[in-house]
Design a protein around this motif. Structure first.
Motif, PDB file in Angstrom:
ATOM      1  N   VAL A 177     -10.387  36.783  53.578  1.00  0.00           N
ATOM      2  CA  VAL A 177      -9.448  37.494  54.441  1.00  0.00           C
ATOM      3  C   VAL A 177      -9.883  37.484  55.898  1.00  0.00           C
ATOM      4  O   VAL A 177      -9.097  37.843  56.788  1.00  0.00           O
ATOM      5  CB  VAL A 177      -9.249  38.952  53.967  1.00  0.00           C
ATOM      6  N   SER A 178     -11.125  37.066  56.157  1.00  0.00           N
ATOM      7  CA  SER A 178     -11.608  37.046  57.533  1.00  0.00           C
ATOM      8  C   SER A 178     -12.855  36.178  57.633  1.00  0.00           C
ATOM      9  O   SER A 178     -13.730  36.236  56.774  1.00  0.00           O
ATOM     10  CB  SER A 178     -11.947  38.464  58.010  1.00  0.00           C
ATOM     11  N   GLY A 179     -12.906  35.359  58.701  1.00  0.00           N
ATOM     12  CA  GLY A 179     -14.124  34.632  59.011  1.00  0.00           C
ATOM     13  C   GLY A 179     -14.183  33.221  58.452  1.00  0.00           C
ATOM     14  O   GLY A 179     -13.249  32.751  57.812  1.00  0.00           O
ATOM     15  N   PRO A 180     -15.323  32.561  58.744  1.00  0.00           N
ATOM     16  CA  PRO A 180     -16.453  33.138  59.499  1.00  0.00           C
ATOM     17  C   PRO A 180     -16.120  33.313  60.980  1.00  0.00           C
ATOM     18  O   PRO A 180     -15.586  32.404  61.596  1.00  0.00           O
ATOM     19  CB  PRO A 180     -17.574  32.127  59.288  1.00  0.00           C
ATOM     20  N   GLU A 181     -16.417  34.498  61.492  1.00  0.00           N
ATOM     21  CA  GLU A 181     -16.147  34.800  62.887  1.00  0.00           C
ATOM     22  C   GLU A 181     -17.343  35.528  63.484  1.00  0.00           C
ATOM     23  O   GLU A 181     -18.079  36.220  62.770  1.00  0.00           O
ATOM     24  CB  GLU A 181     -14.887  35.657  63.008  1.00  0.00           C
ATOM     25  N   PRO A 182     -17.559  35.399  64.775  1.00  0.00           N
ATOM     26  CA  PRO A 182     -18.713  36.046  65.405  1.00  0.00           C
ATOM     27  C   PRO A 182     -18.635  37.563  65.314  1.00  0.00           C
ATOM     28  O   PRO A 182     -17.556  38.153  65.389  1.00  0.00           O
ATOM     29  CB  PRO A 182     -18.628  35.573  66.861  1.00  0.00           C
ATOM     30  N   VAL A 183     -19.786  38.179  65.142  1.00  0.00           N
ATOM     31  CA  VAL A 183     -19.895  39.630  65.156  1.00  0.00           C
ATOM     32  C   VAL A 183     -20.219  40.064  66.570  1.00  0.00           C
ATOM     33  O   VAL A 183     -21.066  39.461  67.238  1.00  0.00           O
ATOM     34  CB  VAL A 183     -20.992  40.112  64.172  1.00  0.00           C
TER      35      VAL A 183
ATOM     36  N   SER B  64     -19.571  36.745  60.462  1.00  0.00           N
ATOM     37  CA  SER B  64     -19.118  37.645  59.395  1.00  0.00           C
ATOM     38  C   SER B  64     -18.024  36.978  58.578  1.00  0.00           C
ATOM     39  O   SER B  64     -17.117  36.340  59.131  1.00  0.00           O
ATOM     40  CB  SER B  64     -18.591  38.952  60.000  1.00  0.00           C
ATOM     41  N   ILE B  65     -18.116  37.129  57.267  1.00  0.00           N
ATOM     42  CA  ILE B  65     -17.094  36.625  56.343  1.00  0.00           C
ATOM     43  C   ILE B  65     -16.693  37.775  55.422  1.00  0.00           C
ATOM     44  O   ILE B  65     -17.553  38.458  54.864  1.00  0.00           O
ATOM     45  CB  ILE B  65     -17.617  35.447  55.496  1.00  0.00           C
ATOM     46  N   GLU B  66     -15.390  37.996  55.253  1.00  0.00           N
ATOM     47  CA  GLU B  66     -14.906  39.012  54.325  1.00  0.00           C
ATOM     48  C   GLU B  66     -13.983  38.367  53.291  1.00  0.00           C
ATOM     49  O   GLU B  66     -13.224  37.436  53.600  1.00  0.00           O
ATOM     50  CB  GLU B  66     -14.160  40.121  55.061  1.00  0.00           C
ATOM     51  N   ALA B  67     -14.055  38.866  52.076  1.00  0.00           N
ATOM     52  CA  ALA B  67     -13.247  38.323  50.985  1.00  0.00           C
ATOM     53  C   ALA B  67     -12.918  39.421  49.987  1.00  0.00           C
ATOM     54  O   ALA B  67     -13.509  40.505  50.017  1.00  0.00           O
ATOM     55  CB  ALA B  67     -13.988  37.177  50.291  1.00  0.00           C
ATOM     56  N   VAL B  68     -11.977  39.133  49.118  1.00  0.00           N
ATOM     57  CA  VAL B  68     -11.623  40.038  48.026  1.00  0.00           C
ATOM     58  C   VAL B  68     -12.019  39.362  46.720  1.00  0.00           C
ATOM     59  O   VAL B  68     -11.630  38.209  46.463  1.00  0.00           O
ATOM     60  CB  VAL B  68     -10.124  40.364  48.027  1.00  0.00           C
ATOM     61  N   ALA B  69     -12.810  40.064  45.918  1.00  0.00           N
ATOM     62  CA  ALA B  69     -13.260  39.555  44.616  1.00  0.00           C
ATOM     63  C   ALA B  69     -12.647  40.394  43.510  1.00  0.00           C
ATOM     64  O   ALA B  69     -12.271  41.546  43.725  1.00  0.00           O
ATOM     65  CB  ALA B  69     -14.782  39.593  44.535  1.00  0.00           C
ATOM     66  N   TRP B  70     -12.557  39.814  42.330  1.00  0.00           N
ATOM     67  CA  TRP B  70     -11.997  40.521  41.180  1.00  0.00           C
ATOM     68  C   TRP B  70     -12.960  40.455  40.002  1.00  0.00           C
ATOM     69  O   TRP B  70     -13.686  39.467  39.823  1.00  0.00           O
ATOM     70  CB  TRP B  70     -10.663  39.897  40.763  1.00  0.00           C
ATOM     71  N   SER B  71     -12.964  41.508  39.202  1.00  0.00           N
ATOM     72  CA  SER B  71     -13.742  41.486  37.963  1.00  0.00           C
ATOM     73  C   SER B  71     -13.162  40.423  37.038  1.00  0.00           C
ATOM     74  O   SER B  71     -11.970  40.104  37.102  1.00  0.00           O
ATOM     75  CB  SER B  71     -13.738  42.862  37.290  1.00  0.00           C
ATOM     76  N   TYR B  72     -13.998  39.895  36.155  1.00  0.00           N
ATOM     77  CA  TYR B  72     -13.641  38.689  35.412  1.00  0.00           C
ATOM     78  C   TYR B  72     -12.414  38.850  34.528  1.00  0.00           C
ATOM     79  O   TYR B  72     -11.503  38.028  34.549  1.00  0.00           O
ATOM     80  CB  TYR B  72     -14.833  38.232  34.570  1.00  0.00           C
ATOM     81  N   PHE B  73     -12.338  39.908  33.737  1.00  0.00           N
ATOM     82  CA  PHE B  73     -11.257  40.011  32.758  1.00  0.00           C
ATOM     83  C   PHE B  73     -10.148  40.948  33.213  1.00  0.00           C
ATOM     84  O   PHE B  73      -8.978  40.574  33.251  1.00  0.00           O
ATOM     85  CB  PHE B  73     -11.814  40.472  31.406  1.00  0.00           C
TER      86      PHE B  73
ATOM     87  N   ILE C  84     -20.007  39.444  54.033  1.00  0.00           N
ATOM     88  CA  ILE C  84     -21.248  38.667  54.121  1.00  0.00           C
ATOM     89  C   ILE C  84     -21.574  38.457  55.593  1.00  0.00           C
ATOM     90  O   ILE C  84     -20.732  37.984  56.362  1.00  0.00           O
ATOM     91  CB  ILE C  84     -21.107  37.311  53.404  1.00  0.00           C
ATOM     92  N   ARG C  85     -22.797  38.813  55.966  1.00  0.00           N
ATOM     93  CA  ARG C  85     -23.260  38.630  57.335  1.00  0.00           C
ATOM     94  C   ARG C  85     -24.296  37.510  57.380  1.00  0.00           C
ATOM     95  O   ARG C  85     -25.295  37.544  56.651  1.00  0.00           O
ATOM     96  CB  ARG C  85     -23.861  39.932  57.864  1.00  0.00           C
ATOM     97  N   VAL C  86     -24.037  36.520  58.211  1.00  0.00           N
ATOM     98  CA  VAL C  86     -24.930  35.377  58.383  1.00  0.00           C
ATOM     99  C   VAL C  86     -25.498  35.478  59.795  1.00  0.00           C
ATOM    100  O   VAL C  86     -24.795  35.247  60.783  1.00  0.00           O
ATOM    101  CB  VAL C  86     -24.185  34.050  58.182  1.00  0.00           C
TER     102      VAL C  86
END
Length: 259
Positions: free
Chosen positions: A180-186, A193-202, A211-213
């Motif tokens: 949903v965002s990034g990688p973009e400078p902080v 910075s990288i932002e994402a949406v994750a889901w549980s497996y089932f 995630i900050r790099v």
């Protein structure tokens, strides 16, 4: 004769089979609907409660039928056994969740850097009540995490931040997480910075990931954060998600070194 046989049959056995089967079908259909975004999370949570109540009722009816058959010689052993087995099958995920509830701390937001976690800026815009608000961890929550997950730490690589960020993007794509965002400078510091949406497996419960790099001291440091959108307990999912992701990142970075 048929009437006599019907009278000598434990009706609770048939009810157990029917109720337990309905609970199983409702669980599967609703879980798939939620996993593929056809059912919203709040209604799904209510359905899970109904499914659990139905499965428990099916279990009790099966036990009642077995007692009636033992005491009065009634028929219906096959139906009672089917109801018992199906009810236990449906209740198994609830039992696993109860165990994880008891063995993991009450947390919904986990980071490899609890003091200065990666920012969930985009997640604030994506969340609305009754979702959990995005907020800094309290001192008590940091203490709980450090006690429960002392091995959960960030990573250091001898590569440029852009190279590490590219590998991270590949991992996100392979997992099917939505960036949903990034990688973009902080704004603060020399970091991406990288932002994402994750889901549980089932069951498909959503969590926001940041995630900050960061380029620091001639090396690249990676910090990761995972926060559940719903509930007051993540059952250990966020820590497991971070651990698995960073372990896979280690593997891919090692493969770069081998080239």
């Amino acid at each position: 004769m048929a009437g006599i046989m019907e009278e000598r049959r434990a009706r609770a056995a048939d009810w157990s089979r029917s109720v337990s089967t309905f609970a199983l079908v409702l669980f599967i259909v609703s879980a798939l609907a939620h996993r593929f975004a056809l059912l919203e999370t709040v209604p799904f949570l209510w359905i899970l409660g109904i499914v659990g109540a139905l499965a428990l009722a099916g279990l009790l009816l099966a036990l009642l039928a077995l007692v009636q058959m033992w005491e009065h010689g009634l028929l219906g052993l096959g139906a009672a056994a089917a109801g018992l087995i199906v009810a236990l099958l449906v209740l198994t995920p609830y039992a696993i969740s109860a165990y994880r509830l008891a063995t993991h701390p009450q947390l919904v937001d986990i980071s490899t850097d609890p003091v200065d976690p990666p920012a969930l800026r985009r997640a604030r815009d994506l969340r609305s009540p009754p979702m959990n608000p995005v907020q800094p961890p309290t001192a008590r929550e940091r203490a709980r995490q450090e006690k429960a997950y002392p091995e959960l730490t960030g990573r250091r690589y001898e590569y440029a931040p852009e190279t590490v960020a590219a590998v991270i993007q590949g991992l996100l794509a392979d997992r099917g997480w939505t960036v949903v965002s990034g990688p973009e400078p902080v704004a603060e510091g020399n970091a991406l910075s990288i932002e994402a949406v994750a889901w549980s497996y089932f069951l498909g419960f959503a969590s926001d990931v940041a995630i900050r790099v960061e380029d620091r001291a001639n090396a690249t440091y990676v910090e990761m954060r995972s926060a559940s959108r719903y509930g007051r307990h993540d059952l250990g999912d966020n820590a497991k998600r971070i651990e698995r992701f960073l372990n896979d990142l280690d593997t891919r970075m090692e493969s770069l070194e081998a080239l």
